[in-house]
Every structure is written in structure tokens, then in C-alpha cells.
Design a protein around this motif. Structure first.
Motif, PDB file in Angstrom:
ATOM      1  N   LEU A  94       0.830  -1.198   0.000  1.00 56.56           N
ATOM      2  CA  LEU A  94       0.000   0.000   0.000  1.00 56.56           C
ATOM      3  C   LEU A  94       0.866   1.251   0.000  1.00 56.56           C
ATOM      4  O   LEU A  94       0.589   2.233  -0.706  1.00 56.56           O
ATOM      5  CB  LEU A  94      -0.890  -0.027   1.247  1.00 56.56           C
ATOM      6  CG  LEU A  94      -2.324   0.484   1.158  1.00 56.56           C
ATOM      7  CD1 LEU A  94      -3.002   0.032  -0.113  1.00 56.56           C
ATOM      8  CD2 LEU A  94      -3.112   0.014   2.371  1.00 56.56           C
TER       9      LEU A  94
ATOM     10  N   VAL B 133       3.842   1.548  -1.215  1.00 56.96           N
ATOM     11  CA  VAL B 133       4.412   1.712  -2.549  1.00 56.96           C
ATOM     12  C   VAL B 133       3.378   2.287  -3.505  1.00 56.96           C
ATOM     13  O   VAL B 133       3.671   3.190  -4.303  1.00 56.96           O
ATOM     14  CB  VAL B 133       4.942   0.362  -3.084  1.00 56.96           C
ATOM     15  CG1 VAL B 133       5.352   0.488  -4.542  1.00 56.96           C
ATOM     16  CG2 VAL B 133       6.111  -0.111  -2.241  1.00 56.96           C
ATOM     17  N   LEU B 134       2.164   1.780  -3.428  1.00 58.42           N
ATOM     18  CA  LEU B 134       1.102   2.272  -4.315  1.00 58.42           C
ATOM     19  C   LEU B 134       0.832   3.749  -4.040  1.00 58.42           C
ATOM     20  O   LEU B 134       0.715   4.551  -4.972  1.00 58.42           O
ATOM     21  CB  LEU B 134      -0.176   1.464  -4.102  1.00 58.42           C
ATOM     22  CG  LEU B 134      -0.148   0.042  -4.684  1.00 58.42           C
ATOM     23  CD1 LEU B 134      -1.392  -0.729  -4.285  1.00 58.42           C
ATOM     24  CD2 LEU B 134      -0.029   0.087  -6.200  1.00 58.42           C
ATOM     25  N   ASP B 135       0.757   4.111  -2.781  1.00 56.95           N
ATOM     26  CA  ASP B 135       0.536   5.517  -2.437  1.00 56.95           C
ATOM     27  C   ASP B 135       1.621   6.386  -3.064  1.00 56.95           C
ATOM     28  O   ASP B 135       1.348   7.433  -3.658  1.00 56.95           O
ATOM     29  CB  ASP B 135       0.562   5.706  -0.910  1.00 56.95           C
ATOM     30  CG  ASP B 135      -0.687   5.142  -0.247  1.00 56.95           C
ATOM     31  OD1 ASP B 135      -1.688   4.941  -0.963  1.00 56.95           O
ATOM     32  OD2 ASP B 135      -0.661   4.908   0.971  1.00 56.95           O
ATOM     33  N   TYR B 136       2.850   5.904  -2.930  1.00 60.62           N
ATOM     34  CA  TYR B 136       4.005   6.655  -3.432  1.00 60.62           C
ATOM     35  C   TYR B 136       3.897   6.854  -4.944  1.00 60.62           C
ATOM     36  O   TYR B 136       4.016   7.964  -5.467  1.00 60.62           O
ATOM     37  CB  TYR B 136       5.264   5.880  -3.042  1.00 60.62           C
ATOM     38  CG  TYR B 136       6.546   6.415  -3.605  1.00 60.62           C
ATOM     39  CD1 TYR B 136       7.153   7.546  -3.051  1.00 60.62           C
ATOM     40  CD2 TYR B 136       7.175   5.780  -4.663  1.00 60.62           C
ATOM     41  CE1 TYR B 136       8.345   8.037  -3.567  1.00 60.62           C
ATOM     42  CE2 TYR B 136       8.373   6.253  -5.182  1.00 60.62           C
ATOM     43  CZ  TYR B 136       8.948   7.383  -4.630  1.00 60.62           C
ATOM     44  OH  TYR B 136      10.126   7.859  -5.146  1.00 60.62           O
ATOM     45  N   LYS B 137       3.622   5.759  -5.645  1.00 59.45           N
ATOM     46  CA  LYS B 137       3.511   5.811  -7.100  1.00 59.45           C
ATOM     47  C   LYS B 137       2.347   6.702  -7.538  1.00 59.45           C
ATOM     48  O   LYS B 137       2.470   7.499  -8.475  1.00 59.45           O
ATOM     49  CB  LYS B 137       3.282   4.397  -7.635  1.00 59.45           C
ATOM     50  CG  LYS B 137       4.527   3.545  -7.704  1.00 59.45           C
ATOM     51  CD  LYS B 137       5.441   4.088  -8.758  1.00 59.45           C
ATOM     52  CE  LYS B 137       5.959   3.064  -9.708  1.00 59.45           C
ATOM     53  NZ  LYS B 137       6.857   3.677 -10.713  1.00 59.45           N
ATOM     54  N   ILE B 138       1.233   6.544  -6.871  1.00 59.48           N
ATOM     55  CA  ILE B 138       0.045   7.314  -7.262  1.00 59.48           C
ATOM     56  C   ILE B 138       0.314   8.808  -7.065  1.00 59.48           C
ATOM     57  O   ILE B 138      -0.048   9.635  -7.909  1.00 59.48           O
ATOM     58  CB  ILE B 138      -1.179   6.846  -6.444  1.00 59.48           C
ATOM     59  CG1 ILE B 138      -1.612   5.465  -6.930  1.00 59.48           C
ATOM     60  CG2 ILE B 138      -2.334   7.838  -6.573  1.00 59.48           C
ATOM     61  CD1 ILE B 138      -2.595   4.761  -6.015  1.00 59.48           C
TER      62      ILE B 138
END
Lengths: 154, 154
Positions: free
Chosen positions: B134, B136-141
DNA sequence: TAGAACCCTGGAGTGCACTCGAAGCAAGCG
DNA sequence: CGCTTGCTTCGAGTGCACTCCAGGGTTCTA
């Protein structure tokens, strides 16, 4: 544990999302690695790495003058992301779709963002499910603990 | 999403572990159901229910005088537990092992408790993994959001 | 009482994600 | 120079969890 035998010996933990932007604990600070070196650090088999490339899940890997793959740090970063997405249970086909978007260039930023947001929703839902499951496990384990304590007492 | 097409239309949520001890939202308070009724409430197909029985994942289902399956509330409770264990990614073979322990009687309480505790450890670890993901996803988004905002501004 | 809808069994088929094998080329070492 | 190790490709094989089929019996509704 979520799929049959995933990541047999996955490296223990990437402490920060920083693992997405360099900083791999590798032989030396080189920027090209053989397939077996990459297999070593990612926990994927060489076969699997070749297969990833075949199905379009890798954004073009460089080759040596004799045709052997030379992975670079950006490939490792990509594999780290793929590893995370795989942990979410995202089907490989969806990851391939994401890789295609990356290949298509910057005009797919919006689509990529949406895909990641959908994935994030899935992951959150999944965490909630697992919490529910944890509650059931706690309940059952307590039942067994009680039963065993009772049978010892008499 | 964690495996191909699991539980197509799973009932939305069991509010409490109480779903393990009665209280199913079923036709009426009967205590026998046809395979298609059970398929309806569990979200599993009739095929899958027969297969579960064949591989030893069901603790003996009653039959009508003509040989048709008549599931009872305890079978539904069992299927609810199996559903939870399946959500954890536990392999079917391990669930079969648990079912065998149940069939063997009360002297397997300790083994069952250990199995559930191991599963609980796995689930906790899995939740941690998903939390990492999660992040990582937050970071990418965020990266995509920033990039898109920047490109709009100029 | 006819027809539709449902259920039975054993076995074969499907989709996913790898996983391995075969045959051959290339590099490093004693 | 031979040996070992590692790389290449393509295609076939594996394990899991279903999923479906054929051929037949049963139960419900009009």
C-alpha cells in the motif's frame, strides 16, 4: 502463501519505497547484471525472468554483444514494483497491461494512475477481509484453548 | 482478486464470528438444504461443493433417501470457516488436513490449535506485506498525480 | 402425467503462473 | 584442450483449484 509457490526465497523486506529508486544491495554499484544475478536478488528463477520478458512484462532488457541479457538498475526497480503488485494478487495479464501503458509513453499517465488506484482499493479491501479472518481465527483458537484448559482441570 | 475467479458473488460480510455458530440468512429456519441452495449462499458452485466432498474437505454430508445431498447448518458453518481459511491463501490440501483432524476426534485439539495459530501468523505477516505494498502504491500514485498536475500548470 | 428443472457420478478439460528440458553457442580456467 | 558454468530459444510439462461434460435418475409445477 497466497499462491502455490511464490517467491521461494524472497529478500526479506524493502524498508522503504526507496527501493523503487535505486539502492539495491548488489555485488557492487554496477549498472548491469546477468540473469542469474538478478534471479539471486529478486528471488525469481532465471526461467521466470525470461518468461516475464517473453510475455511483455519487462520494458525491454539490454543485451551484450553476444546476445546475453544485461539487466540494469531500472529493470530491478521495475521488478521490485512487479513483485509488490504480484503480492496484491494482481493477475500477470493486468501487470502486462500496465507495462504496455508504460511503453506507450507519458500520455498514459492518467490510465496508469487509475489502474494503480483500483489496485489500491483492492488491497485495502483485501486487508479488511484478512482482518475479519483474523477475528475468526482468534475466536476459534480461544475455543480450543478453553477446551484444552477445561479438560486438563478435570 | 487474489485468485482467478474466487467466490463470484460472496455474501457481503459476516458481521461477527457468530456466523460460525448459526444465524444464516436462509430461505427459512430449516436444517437441510439442496446443493443449489448452498451454492447460492456460499457463492461456491455446485461443482465445487461436490469436489470439496470428494477430496475430503467436507465432514460427511447427509443424503436423502434417493441419494441427493442434504446440507445442514453445521455444514454451512464449516463452509464459512473454509471460506475464511481460503481467503488467507491456505492451500486446499492444508484445509483437508484440518478436516481430517476434525474427523479424528477430540484428541487432535492441540494439533488443530497449532495449525490455526500457524495460519494466524501467516495472516498477520500477509497483512504487513499488504501494508508495505500500500505504501508503494501511495508513493507511485502521488508521483503520477504530481506529474499530471505539473503538466497541467505549464 | 408430462415437461422442466434439478441432482447424481466419474472423468476429462481449463486457466494461471510458472517450471523444466533439449539442443546448441560462448566464456573462463587449469 | 577439455571441462564447467551460464547463456540462448522454443516448446512441453506441472500443480493447483476448480469447471465442465455425458449420461442418467429425481422432484416440482401445471
Amino acid at each position: 502463501m497466497i499462491d502455490s509457490s511464490p517467491v521461494p526465497n524472497r529478500p526479506k523486506a524493502a524498508p522503504r519505497p526507496s527501493s523503487l529508486s535505486g539502492g539495491h544491495p548488489l555485488p557492487e554499484g554496477r549498472d548491469h547484471y546477468t540473469i542469474s544475478e538478478v534471479a539471486e536478488v529478486t528471488g525469481l528463477s532465471a526461467h521466470t525472468l525470461r518468461w516475464y520478458e517473453r510475455i511483455g512484462l519487462m520494458p525491454h532488457v539490454d543485451r551484450s554483444h553476444t546476445g546475453q541479457r544485461r539487466f540494469r538498475n531500472r529493470d530491478l526497480d521495475w521488478l521490485a514494483l512487479v513483485g509488490k503488485l504480484r503480492l496484491t494478487g494482481m493477475p500477470v495479464a493486468d501487470m502486462v497491461r500496465y507495462a504496455e501503458l508504460v511503453r506507450e509513453g507519458e500520455h498514459t499517465f492518467e490510465a496508469r494512475q487509475e489502474l494503480l488506484e483500483a489496485t489500491r482499493r483492492d488491497v485495502r479491501a483485501r486487508i479488511e477481509e484478512l482482518r475479519d479472518t483474523l477475528a475468526v481465527l482468534d475466536y476459534k483458537i480461544d475455543l480450543y484453548a478453553d477446551a484444552r484448559r477445561a479438560s486438563e482441570r478435570f
